[in-house]
Design a protein around this motif. Structure first.
Motif, PDB file in Angstrom:
ATOM      1  N   ARG A 536      41.439  36.118  28.019  1.00  0.00           N
ATOM      2  CA  ARG A 536      41.565  38.027  28.105  1.00  0.00           C
ATOM      3  C   ARG A 536      41.457  37.616  29.253  1.00  0.00           C
ATOM      4  NH1 ARG A 536      38.417  40.289  24.247  1.00  0.00           N
ATOM      5  NH2 ARG A 536      38.945  41.751  24.839  1.00  0.00           N
ATOM      6  N   ASN A 537      41.036  36.852  29.883  1.00  0.00           N
ATOM      7  CA  ASN A 537      40.024  36.752  31.761  1.00  0.00           C
ATOM      8  C   ASN A 537      40.720  37.576  32.466  1.00  0.00           C
ATOM      9  OD1 ASN A 537      38.160  35.730  30.366  1.00  0.00           O
ATOM     10  ND2 ASN A 537      37.772  34.604  31.416  1.00  0.00           N
ATOM     11  N   GLY A 538      42.646  37.102  32.235  1.00  0.00           N
ATOM     12  CA  GLY A 538      43.362  37.756  32.866  1.00  0.00           C
ATOM     13  C   GLY A 538      43.380  39.379  32.736  1.00  0.00           C
ATOM     14  N   ALA A 539      43.913  39.693  31.837  1.00  0.00           N
ATOM     15  CA  ALA A 539      43.786  41.184  31.447  1.00  0.00           C
ATOM     16  C   ALA A 539      42.296  41.817  31.821  1.00  0.00           C
ATOM     17  CB  ALA A 539      43.634  41.355  30.050  1.00  0.00           C
ATOM     18  N   ILE A 540      40.960  41.110  31.521  1.00  0.00           N
ATOM     19  CA  ILE A 540      39.795  42.491  32.794  1.00  0.00           C
ATOM     20  C   ILE A 540      39.557  42.167  33.563  1.00  0.00           C
ATOM     21  CG2 ILE A 540      37.709  41.793  32.433  1.00  0.00           C
ATOM     22  CD1 ILE A 540      37.886  40.171  29.844  1.00  0.00           C
ATOM     23  N   ILE A 541      40.352  40.976  34.923  1.00  0.00           N
ATOM     24  CA  ILE A 541      40.900  40.664  36.373  1.00  0.00           C
ATOM     25  C   ILE A 541      41.262  42.606  36.300  1.00  0.00           C
ATOM     26  CG2 ILE A 541      41.260  39.770  38.391  1.00  0.00           C
ATOM     27  CD1 ILE A 541      40.038  37.153  36.762  1.00  0.00           C
ATOM     28  N   ALA A 542      42.574  42.585  35.433  1.00  0.00           N
ATOM     29  CA  ALA A 542      43.213  43.609  35.947  1.00  0.00           C
ATOM     30  C   ALA A 542      42.457  44.760  36.164  1.00  0.00           C
ATOM     31  CB  ALA A 542      44.713  43.334  35.379  1.00  0.00           C
ATOM     32  N   ALA A 543      41.911  44.902  34.866  1.00  0.00           N
ATOM     33  CA  ALA A 543      41.267  46.201  35.081  1.00  0.00           C
ATOM     34  C   ALA A 543      40.453  46.362  36.234  1.00  0.00           C
ATOM     35  CB  ALA A 543      40.674  46.101  32.860  1.00  0.00           C
ATOM     36  N   ILE A 544      39.564  45.491  36.046  1.00  0.00           N
ATOM     37  CA  ILE A 544      37.787  45.482  37.417  1.00  0.00           C
ATOM     38  C   ILE A 544      39.556  46.313  38.424  1.00  0.00           C
ATOM     39  CG2 ILE A 544      37.239  44.279  38.500  1.00  0.00           C
ATOM     40  CD1 ILE A 544      36.829  42.259  36.367  1.00  0.00           C
ATOM     41  N   VAL A 545      40.306  45.183  39.198  1.00  0.00           N
ATOM     42  CA  VAL A 545      41.308  45.234  39.668  1.00  0.00           C
ATOM     43  C   VAL A 545      41.690  46.764  40.033  1.00  0.00           C
ATOM     44  CG1 VAL A 545      43.575  44.754  41.621  1.00  0.00           C
ATOM     45  CG2 VAL A 545      42.345  43.505  40.507  1.00  0.00           C
ATOM     46  N   ALA A 546      42.258  47.416  39.091  1.00  0.00           N
ATOM     47  CA  ALA A 546      42.601  49.266  39.494  1.00  0.00           C
ATOM     48  C   ALA A 546      41.610  50.016  39.017  1.00  0.00           C
ATOM     49  CB  ALA A 546      43.274  49.005  37.835  1.00  0.00           C
ATOM     50  N   LEU A 547      40.136  49.375  38.895  1.00  0.00           N
ATOM     51  CA  LEU A 547      39.296  50.220  38.497  1.00  0.00           C
ATOM     52  C   LEU A 547      38.728  50.214  40.037  1.00  0.00           C
ATOM     53  CD1 LEU A 547      36.804  52.210  37.321  1.00  0.00           C
ATOM     54  CD2 LEU A 547      35.592  49.526  36.802  1.00  0.00           C
ATOM     55  N   ALA A 548      38.639  49.235  40.894  1.00  0.00           N
ATOM     56  CA  ALA A 548      38.700  48.536  41.738  1.00  0.00           C
ATOM     57  C   ALA A 548      38.856  49.824  42.927  1.00  0.00           C
ATOM     58  CB  ALA A 548      38.334  47.483  42.634  1.00  0.00           C
ATOM     59  N   GLU A 549      40.465  49.694  42.621  1.00  0.00           N
ATOM     60  CA  GLU A 549      40.553  50.383  43.986  1.00  0.00           C
ATOM     61  C   GLU A 549      41.105  51.748  43.603  1.00  0.00           C
ATOM     62  OE1 GLU A 549      45.526  48.904  42.718  1.00  0.00           O
ATOM     63  OE2 GLU A 549      45.033  47.436  44.023  1.00  0.00           O
TER      64      GLU A 549
END
Ligand code: C2E
Ligand code: CA
Ligand code: CA
Length: 749
Positions: A536-549
């Motif tokens: 599930r790390n991929g999904a978490i990374i996508a969430a981090i990127v969205a939040l970071a943006e």
């Protein structure tokens, strides 16, 4: 008149203590008695009776007498309330019926009926009231009395209530055995218990494990939030430990932030490793202490008797070494004891000594790893990574010496040097690339950090916006005003802040909202996990990127080595990559050469993907087949099997015992065979050793070895009976070996 004062110095004390009560009774009864026999009268009988009556009414003590058969003939009225009846109802009843029948295991308690039948004088016998609602303990004394011709007539005696004293002394012994803060067993009682357990287990040939748990960064919480908060935190730690350990073992607090767990009948390193991981993850969850949120970590050392020590002292010493190693390897880990640790602890002590002089001797330098924009492949900055060129040992990894520096109070000095050196170097680079410097939580907690930054910037002339500080979530363990003030102080100087190693610890996204970060660095382990199927790390990374943006932060994925990782990271819209796929860290000279004209573009390159999770290695082990031992080499190893090299033409299905050393035996079956290479499958899976390696979950007990008739004086030594070669029964080995490896005969059992 007060009954006490007329007795003078023999008056019973206000607590009605046993000895005083007895003295009082003896004195009164002897004085009454003496008046008849000798005529020397100290007290008139009527007065004496009055005194006795007063005494009884004061409830300091009571009197009783029996007939020759042991039935009550007199008992003070006041005591009968405690006993739950009226004195009239008790007269004629057996004296022993007033008290609980002592449990068989209660030492000395059987003595009352015994004493009464033996017609012995007795003093201060503690008995428990039979019919009392609350637990009530009485101390009784008595002496037989005879008629003039010496015939036994019965007993006369006194008693008093000792319930309170008993409770108090129980509390005192509790205090001596338990830690008053957490209620856990304390060091003294645990050590006693471990000693007796191990002594018994040695006889019974049973195993027992000991875990030492040490909190990481507890001292900082104590210093920043104060001791009461530290105490409250320790209580919560104790509760969590009790919950995780449950019935499996007993938890104690050794003092400070050190806990010890005794786990009887546990020698399975798979189970112990799981338990240690659970303890670490439970203790690493955030705590709420007096309204503050804080996070600490934990390291665990594990040692198992009889393998790692037979006495409690040796076993705890082994666990301590394992703990030391766990902490030295970056904390938040567990380690099993192994014999190599002695050496490694010694090595670290030596390194610590050398590290003190390393800066002065110019042995430290900084290497710079490019941080690359994935869209343009252009290098936008560099992370400064410390390198230590040890005169004898060559390059030593910061992963090894930074934890030593933190432990040895050297990190401030080292870190200060790194910040100043990095600014000086970066000021000399062509172009305006940024430089990122790692800042340990210990530096972050120091008020002087902003001053050091100021000096580094003004000394080098580097503009603040080109300096980035990498901070791990360790700085959030105590969310105090100081933490926030430090963030503000740094931000107000215009330096950038990056959250480092995201994905390795507690990894709360809430930090991102509260602290003014400009960048999140996603840890390599998290990225590596993302390429595994089902992760599930991929999904978490996508969430981090969205939040970071959304928060206008950059993202950097660290440790990208392979092209499949790189593709995934790009797909997830991570903005920057730092990893071997672009470049390793380079020296300052090489950096300047590449940064000609202020720009450096790198094409990503690397292997397509990571090889499977087998550990590639070249490790000599022994393989036992029938009564021969062969030396072979393990080429790679996984939990379920290995590729071994060293024997020729071994048929598929052949069973071997692999001896990994230290009592680690694994039964294995050959599943593939090709010339000198065999693929083998283990009957029982190997388990994580807490250090990135594998080990057998169980070891052959030295007891078994001893039983096999081999003299193993200090049991855990090497035990495979190769030393005992029995030339008479030497038969030919079943397999021919590669080159000069020899098969050795084992003595048949
Ligand atoms: P870090 O801050 O996470 O630094 C990144 C580490 O990952 C570096 O290891 C780097 O060489 C390594 N790395 C980068 N790309 C790859 C890759 O593609 N594959 C692999 N396998 N590794 C890669 P390094 O230089 O050994 O540093 C280890 C740690 O030591 C750093 O981890 C940092 O926590 C600490 N450290 C290094 N220099 C300093 C310093 O000046 N001060 C402080 N406080 N800590 C430092
Ligand atoms: Ca870093
Ligand atoms: Ca990092």
């Amino acid at each position: 008149m007060n009954a006490h004062s007329s007795i003078g110095s023999d008056s019973p004390d206000p607590n009605g203590s046993l000895s005083e009560g007895r003295g009082f009774f003896d004195k009164i009864s002897s004085r009454i008695g003496s008046q008849n026999s000798t005529g020397s009268r100290n007290i008139k009988p009527a007065e004496a009776l009055l005194l006795l009556q007063n005494y009884e009414e004061s409830r300091q003590g009571w009197f009783w007498s029996t007939d020759a058969a042991g039935n009550l003939t007199y008992i003070t009225e006041s005591i009968t309330e405690i006993l739950g009846t009226k004195s009239a109802d008790l007269i004629g009843k057996p004296m022993v019926s007033l008290f609980l029948k002592p449990a068989d295991n209660q030492a000395g308690a059987r003595t009352l009926p015994f004493i009464l039948t033996k017609k012995m004088k007795f003093n201060g016998l503690e008995v428990q009231a039979a019919n009392s609602e609350d637990e009530c303990w009485l101390s009784i004394s008595g002496r037989p009395h005879q008629d003039k011709s010496g015939n036994f007539l019965g007993f006369r005696g006194s008693g008093n209530d000792v319930t309170a004293q008993r409770r108090m002394s129980l509390d005192t012994s509790r205090l001596a055995m338990y830690d008053s803060l957490t209620g856990l067993a304390n060091r003294a009682s645990m050590s006693k218990k471990l000693e007796t357990t191990l002594a018994a287990y040695r006889q019974q040939k049973r195993a027992c494990a000991v875990m030492l748990v040490d909190l990481d960064r507890f001292k900082q919480i104590n210093d920043t939030l104060g001791h009461p908060a530290g105490d409250a935190l320790l209580k919560q730690v104790a509760e969590r430990l009790l919950k995780v350990v449950g019935q499996a073992g007993e938890v104690s607090r050794l003092g400070g932030d050190e806990f010890q767990i005794m786990l009887p009948d546990c020698d399975d390193r798979g189970i112990l490793g799981d338990l240690a991981s659970k303890i670490i993850s439970s203790l690493s969850q955030p705590y709420s202490v007096e309204g503050n949120r804080c996070i600490i970590g934990a390291s665990v050392g594990v040692a198992i008797s009889p393998f790692d020590g037979l006495t409690s002292e040796d076993l705890v010493k082994s666990a301590d070494l394992a703990l030391y190693e766990a902490k030295g390897n970056g904390r938040g880990r567990f380690r099993f004891y192994s014999k190599g640790l002695q050496q490694s602890a010694e090595d670290r002590r030596v390194l610590e000594e050398h590290l003190r002089d390393a800066i002065g001797k110019g042995e430290l330098e900084l290497a710079y790893q490019p941080v690359v924009n994935v869209k343009t492949n252009a290098v936008e900055g560099f992370e400064a990574l410390m390198r230590w060129n040890h005169p004898e040992r060559g390059q030593i990894s910061p992963a090894l010496f930074i934890p030593i520096a933190e432990e040895a109070n050297l990190i401030w000095e080292l870190g200060q040097w790194a910040i100043k050196q990095a600014c000086k170097d970066a000021a000399g680079w062509p172009g305006k690339s940024r430089v990122a410097v790692n800042v340990s939580p210990i530096q972050f907690a120091n008020d002087l950090l902003p001053v050091v930054i100021d000096e580094a910037l003004s000394g080098s002339g580097l503009s603040a916006s080109r300096l980035e500080l990498e901070i791990t979530e360790g700085v959030f363990m105590a969310e105090t005003n100081e933490t926030n003030a430090m963030f503000q102080a740094l931000k107000s100087r215009g330096v950038r802040l990056a959250l480092d190693d995201f994905g390795t610890g507690y990894s709360s996204l809430s930090y991102l909202q509260t602290a003014p970060f400009d960048k999140i660095k996603i840890d390599q382990s998290f990225v590596r996990g993302a390429t595994e199927p089902g992760s599930r790390n991929g999904a978490i990374i996508a969430a981090i990127v969205a939040l970071a943006e959304a928060l206008a932060m950059e993202t950097t994925a660290e440790g990208i080595e392979t092209l499949d990782e790189f593709a995934l990271i790009k797909k997830l819209n991570v903005s920057h990559v730092q990893g071997y796929v672009y470049s390793k860290a380079v020296g300052n000279k090489e950096l300047i050469e590449n940064l000609e004209g202020g720009r450096w573009v790198i094409e990503p390159a690397g292997p397509a993907h990571h090889r499977n999770d087998r550990l590639s290695m070249y490790r000599k082990v022994r393989m036992i087949h029938e009564n021969h031992v062969y030396s072979i080499v393990i080429r790679n190893l996984s939990k379920t099997g290995a590729l071994v090299d060293g024997l020729y033409n071994v048929p598929i299905g052949t069973k071997f015992v692999i001896d990994f050393g230290d009592g680690q035996l694994a039964v294995a079956t050959v599943s593939r065979s090709d010339g000198n290479l065999q693929g083998i499958k283990f009957e029982t899976r190997l388990v994580d050793d807490g250090n990135g390696g594998l080990c057998t979950s169980r070891r052959v007990s030295p007891y078994l070895i001893a039983e096999a008739g081999l003299d193993v004086p200090n049991l855990p030594a090497g035990y495979v009976p190769t030393a005992k070669i029995d030339k008479d029964t030497l038969s030919l080995p079943a397999f021919s070996t590669v080159a000069d490896w020899k098969a050795t005969k084992i003595k048949p059992k």
